[in-house]
Design a protein around this motif. Structure first.
Motif, PDB file in Angstrom:
ATOM      1  N   ASP A   1      -5.885  27.560  41.009  1.00 43.45           N
ATOM      2  CA  ASP A   1      -7.139  26.809  41.249  1.00 43.45           C
ATOM      3  C   ASP A   1      -7.088  26.000  42.544  1.00 43.45           C
ATOM      4  OD1 ASP A   1      -7.091  27.463  38.561  1.00 43.45           O
ATOM      5  OD2 ASP A   1      -7.866  25.550  37.861  1.00 43.45           O
TER       6      ASP A   1
ATOM      7  N   PRO B   1      -5.937  20.915  41.445  1.00 41.69           N
ATOM      8  CA  PRO B   1      -6.532  20.262  40.276  1.00 41.69           C
ATOM      9  C   PRO B   1      -5.647  20.261  39.031  1.00 41.69           C
ATOM     10  CG  PRO B   1      -8.150  21.623  41.379  1.00 41.69           C
ATOM     11  CD  PRO B   1      -6.823  21.937  42.010  1.00 41.69           C
ATOM     12  N   ASP B   2      -5.012  21.388  38.707  1.00 43.69           N
ATOM     13  CA  ASP B   2      -4.252  21.407  37.449  1.00 43.69           C
ATOM     14  C   ASP B   2      -3.000  20.537  37.544  1.00 43.69           C
ATOM     15  OD1 ASP B   2      -6.191  22.988  36.394  1.00 43.69           O
ATOM     16  OD2 ASP B   2      -5.008  24.816  36.250  1.00 43.69           O
TER      17      ASP B   2
ATOM     18  N   ASP C   1      -2.672  17.914  39.351  1.00 45.37           N
ATOM     19  CA  ASP C   1      -3.087  16.504  39.333  1.00 45.37           C
ATOM     20  C   ASP C   1      -3.535  16.084  37.937  1.00 45.37           C
ATOM     21  OD1 ASP C   1      -2.405  16.403  41.937  1.00 45.37           O
ATOM     22  OD2 ASP C   1      -4.447  16.552  42.725  1.00 45.37           O
TER      23      ASP C   1
ATOM     24  N   TRP D   1     -10.136  15.166  33.695  1.00 41.33           N
ATOM     25  CA  TRP D   1      -9.512  15.256  35.020  1.00 41.33           C
ATOM     26  C   TRP D   1      -9.862  13.992  35.820  1.00 41.33           C
ATOM     27  CZ3 TRP D   1     -13.397  14.934  38.598  1.00 41.33           C
ATOM     28  CH2 TRP D   1     -14.664  15.352  38.191  1.00 41.33           C
TER      29      TRP D   1
ATOM     30  N   TRP E   1     -20.393  18.566  46.160  1.00 40.89           N
ATOM     31  CA  TRP E   1     -20.394  19.257  44.854  1.00 40.89           C
ATOM     32  C   TRP E   1     -19.061  19.145  44.134  1.00 40.89           C
ATOM     33  CZ3 TRP E   1     -16.890  23.268  44.356  1.00 40.89           C
ATOM     34  CH2 TRP E   1     -16.403  23.815  45.544  1.00 40.89           C
ATOM     35  N   PHE E   2     -17.977  18.970  44.868  1.00 37.28           N
ATOM     36  CA  PHE E   2     -16.671  18.785  44.237  1.00 37.28           C
ATOM     37  C   PHE E   2     -16.336  17.309  44.356  1.00 37.28           C
ATOM     38  CE2 PHE E   2     -12.067  19.000  43.768  1.00 37.28           C
ATOM     39  CZ  PHE E   2     -11.952  19.876  42.701  1.00 37.28           C
ATOM     40  N   ARG E   3     -16.328  16.619  43.225  1.00 40.94           N
ATOM     41  CA  ARG E   3     -16.280  15.159  43.221  1.00 40.94           C
ATOM     42  C   ARG E   3     -14.847  14.637  43.345  1.00 40.94           C
ATOM     43  NH1 ARG E   3     -20.367  12.332  41.590  1.00 40.94           N
ATOM     44  NH2 ARG E   3     -19.121  10.950  40.286  1.00 40.94           N
TER      45      ARG E   3
ATOM     46  N   ASP F   1      -8.200   9.248  43.492  1.00 48.35           N
ATOM     47  CA  ASP F   1      -7.704  10.625  43.523  1.00 48.35           C
ATOM     48  C   ASP F   1      -7.452  11.082  44.970  1.00 48.35           C
ATOM     49  OD1 ASP F   1      -7.128  13.208  42.537  1.00 48.35           O
ATOM     50  OD2 ASP F   1      -9.224  13.830  42.680  1.00 48.35           O
TER      51      ASP F   1
ATOM     52  N   PHE G   1     -12.245  30.229  43.295  1.00 45.51           N
ATOM     53  CA  PHE G   1     -12.200  29.658  41.943  1.00 45.51           C
ATOM     54  C   PHE G   1     -13.109  28.442  41.758  1.00 45.51           C
ATOM     55  CE2 PHE G   1     -10.831  27.036  38.508  1.00 45.51           C
ATOM     56  CZ  PHE G   1     -10.671  27.950  37.473  1.00 45.51           C
ATOM     57  N   GLN G   2     -12.994  27.470  42.653  1.00 46.69           N
ATOM     58  CA  GLN G   2     -13.761  26.233  42.434  1.00 46.69           C
ATOM     59  C   GLN G   2     -15.251  26.443  42.664  1.00 46.69           C
ATOM     60  OE1 GLN G   2     -12.511  23.805  40.845  1.00 46.69           O
ATOM     61  NE2 GLN G   2     -10.321  24.157  41.114  1.00 46.69           N
TER      62      GLN G   2
ATOM     63  N   PHE H   1     -16.114  27.785  39.284  1.00 46.13           N
ATOM     64  CA  PHE H   1     -15.888  26.892  38.146  1.00 46.13           C
ATOM     65  C   PHE H   1     -16.729  25.619  38.235  1.00 46.13           C
ATOM     66  CE2 PHE H   1     -13.634  24.097  35.264  1.00 46.13           C
ATOM     67  CZ  PHE H   1     -13.186  24.948  34.277  1.00 46.13           C
ATOM     68  N   VAL H   2     -16.729  24.998  39.404  1.00 43.57           N
ATOM     69  CA  VAL H   2     -17.407  23.707  39.539  1.00 43.57           C
ATOM     70  C   VAL H   2     -18.808  23.884  40.144  1.00 43.57           C
ATOM     71  CG1 VAL H   2     -17.321  21.433  40.652  1.00 43.57           C
ATOM     72  CG2 VAL H   2     -15.243  22.409  39.670  1.00 43.57           C
TER      73      VAL H   2
HETATM   74  N1  FO1 Z   1     -14.292  19.519  37.733  1.00 49.15           N
HETATM   75  C1  FO1 Z   1     -15.643  19.500  37.701  1.00 49.15           C
HETATM   76  O1  FO1 Z   1     -16.241  20.069  36.784  1.00 49.15           O
HETATM   77  N2  FO1 Z   1     -16.373  18.868  38.707  1.00 49.15           N
HETATM   78  C2  FO1 Z   1     -15.763  18.227  39.742  1.00 49.15           C
HETATM   79  O2  FO1 Z   1     -16.438  17.690  40.621  1.00 49.15           O
HETATM   80  C3  FO1 Z   1     -14.318  18.210  39.763  1.00 49.15           C
HETATM   81  C4  FO1 Z   1     -13.612  17.541  40.736  1.00 49.15           C
HETATM   82  C5  FO1 Z   1     -12.203  17.484  40.671  1.00 49.15           C
HETATM   83  C6  FO1 Z   1     -11.484  16.751  41.621  1.00 49.15           C
HETATM   84  C7  FO1 Z   1     -10.113  16.701  41.557  1.00 49.15           C
HETATM   85  C8  FO1 Z   1      -9.438  17.382  40.542  1.00 49.15           C
HETATM   86  O3  FO1 Z   1      -8.102  17.330  40.490  1.00 49.15           O
HETATM   87  C9  FO1 Z   1     -10.126  18.107  39.598  1.00 49.15           C
HETATM   88  C10 FO1 Z   1     -11.530  18.161  39.645  1.00 49.15           C
HETATM   89  N3  FO1 Z   1     -12.255  18.878  38.696  1.00 49.15           N
HETATM   90  C11 FO1 Z   1     -13.622  18.893  38.710  1.00 49.15           C
HETATM   91  C12 FO1 Z   1     -11.583  19.644  37.645  1.00 49.15           C
HETATM   92  C13 FO1 Z   1     -11.132  21.016  38.089  1.00 49.15           C
HETATM   93  O4  FO1 Z   1     -11.798  21.585  39.135  1.00 49.15           O
HETATM   94  C14 FO1 Z   1     -11.098  22.040  36.950  1.00 49.15           C
HETATM   95  O5  FO1 Z   1     -11.070  21.451  35.694  1.00 49.15           O
HETATM   96  C15 FO1 Z   1      -9.885  22.921  37.037  1.00 49.15           C
HETATM   97  O6  FO1 Z   1      -9.678  23.519  38.265  1.00 49.15           O
HETATM   98  C16 FO1 Z   1      -9.869  23.981  35.930  1.00 49.15           C
HETATM   99  O7  FO1 Z   1      -8.648  23.845  35.318  1.00 49.15           O
END
Ligand code: FO1
Length: 331
Positions: A35, A46-47, A49, A65, A86-88, A93, A148-149, A152-153
Motif C-alpha cells: 500500500d 500506511p500499514d 504506521d 489509522w 483526498w488522502f488525509r 502523522d 492502491f491508494q 482504496f481511498v
Molecule cells: N484511509 C482513508 O480511508 N482515508 C484517508 O484519507 C487515509 C489517510 C491515511 C494517512 C496515513 C495513513 O497511514 C493511513 C491513511 N489511511 C486513510 C488508511 C490507509 O490508506 C488504508 O487503511 C490502508 O492502506 C489499507 O490497509
C-alpha cells in the motif's frame, strides 16, 4: 520464533494482543507494504504506521489509522494552496512521513528506518516491512488499473475489483525479496506463522508474492494459524466481503479456507460463525471459536491468548501441503 503476517487496522489490533502474550524475542511482525506510495513528495507506509500507532497506543481507535487528537493545519494549508487533499495526512502523522522520507533519501533501508521509528515509539517487539524492494499493489478494476491508494481511498473501493497486480522489483532488476529479518527467520527454526484478520487479497496476498514465500509456506513443518476477518458473512472492517464477492469467492470461512488452500492449517473463527467449524473439519481443517471482535485491549489479548494456547496444544498440518505438494497457485 512466531512470524506474524499483518496488514493495517485488523492486523494491528491482533498484533496489540499478541504483543501481550509473546515476548519481544519470540515474535517477528511482518507488515504489508504493497500500500506504500509517495504523496506530497513523501513516502507514506500506511500499514506500517497503523501498526506503529496501534502498538504504541497513539492510534485514532475510531478511525483505525492515523493518530489520536490529530490536527489538520498542514492539510488545510496544502488544499488552500491548490494541493491534493483526498488522502488525509494529519500534522502529527506528517512527522513520521517527513522523518522516513529524509532517512530513505539518505540511503537507509525501509527496514532500518522502521526499526528506528518503532524504537522512538517505545515498541520493543520487532516490526519489519515485508520487503525493502520496490513492491507496489496495483488494482485491476472495471475503471482501469489503479494504484492502491487511488482505488482504496480516492475511489473508496467503488470500482469493481478484477485482480491485483504487483509492480515489483529488486534493485538488481530481479523479483522483490522478503526483508532481511524475515528472510533470516525463514532460514532458522520458525515455530509457527500467524495470519492476521487482514484483507486476504489486498493485504496478505502482496506478501505471499515475494520471492520464495509461497514455497516456504508450502514446504513448512510448522503450523500456520489464521484469524478469520469475517464475522457472520461480513468483514469486521473494510471492504474484504465486497472484494471477495467480486472475485467470485464465498464470503465465509469456507471461502477463505479455499483461498488459502495449502497455506493455512487452522482457523480461528468468530463465535457467530461457530457452525462453520464442522464444515471446515469436513474439509480437513482444524478450527476453534473465539470472540474475534478486536475492539478492546482485553479482547485483543483474549484472541492472542487463544492462538498461543492452540499452538501449545499442537496443530496438525492441513491437507494440500504434505510433502510440499502444491495445491493452488494464485500468484
Ligand atoms: N484511509 C482513508 O480511508 N482515508 C484517508 O484519507 C487515509 C489517510 C491515511 C494517512 C496515513 C495513513 O497511514 C493511513 C491513511 N489511511 C486513510 C488508511 C490507509 O490508506 C488504508 O487503511 C490502508 O492502506 C489499507 O490497509
Amino acid at each position: 520464533m512466531i512470524v506474524v503476517l499483518s496488514g493495517g487496522v485488523g492486523g494491528a489490533r491482533l498484533c496489540a494482543g499478541l504483543m501481550q502474550v509473546f515476548a519481544p524475542d519470540e515474535m517477528l511482525i511482518v507488515v504489508n507494504n504493497g500500500d506504500d506510495f509517495d504523496h506530497w513528495g513523501l513516502r507514506v507506509c500506511p500499514d506500517l504506521d497503523t501498526v506503529m500507532y496501534t502498538l504504541s497506543g497513539r492510534v485514532d481507535e475510531q478511525q483505525g489509522w492515523g493518530v489520536r487528537q490529530e490536527t489538520w493545519q498542514v492539510l488545510e494549508a496544502v488544499v488552500a494552496a491548490g494541493g491534493e487533499g483526498w488522502f488525509r495526512i494529519g500534522d502529527g502523522d506528517l512527522a513520521t512521513h517527513l522523518i522516513r522520507t529524509e532517512q530513505l533519501r539518505a540511503g537507509r533501508s525501509l527496514s532500518s528506518v522502521t526499526q528506528a521509528l518503532m524504537h522512538t515509539h517505545g515498541i520493543r517487539h520487532q516490526v519489519v516491512p515485508s520487503t525493502d524492494d520496490h513492491h507496489r499493489s496495483l488494482v485491476l478494476t472495471d475503471a482501469g488499473l489503479l494504484d492502491f491508494q487511488t482505488y482504496f481511498v480516492r475511489r473508496r473501493c467503488e470500482p469493481r475489483l478484477l485482480g491485483l497486480q504487483m509492480d515489483s522489483r529488486a534493485a538488481d532488476g530481479g523479483p522483490a525479496r522478503p526483508a532481511q529479518a524475515w528472510a533470516a527467520a525463514m532460514m532458522r527454526q520458525v515455530d509457527a506463522v500467524l495470519v492476521c484478520p487482514s484483507n486476504p487479497i489486498l493485504s496478505i496476498q502482496p506478501m505471499l508474492t515475494l520471492l520464495g514465500v509461497r514455497d516456504w509456506l508450502r514446504r513448512r513443518s510448522f503450523p500456520v494459524l489464521a484469524v478469520s476477518p469475517f464475522i457472520g458473512g461480513g468483514a469486521i472492517k473494510g471492504p474484504a466481503a465486497k472484494i471477495f464477492g467480486e472475485c467470485g469467492l464465498e464470503t465465509s470461512v469456507r471461502g477463505l479456507a479455499g483461498w488459502y488452500e495449502g497455506l493455512v492449517d487452522g482457523w480461528l473463527v468468530d463465535s457467530n460463525d461457530a457452525e462453520e467449524v464442522r464444515t471446515l473439519a469436513g474439509l480437513g481443517f482444524q478450527a476453534r471459536v473465539a470472540n474475534t471482535w478486536l475492539d478492546s485491549d482485553e479482547r485483543r489479548r483474549g484472541v492472542a491468548g487463544a492462538l498461543k494456547e492452540w499452538l501449545r496444544d499442537g496443530v496438525a498440518l492441513a491437507p494440500g501441503r504434505e510433502g510440499g505438494r502444491i495445491a493452488v497457485d494464485r500468484t
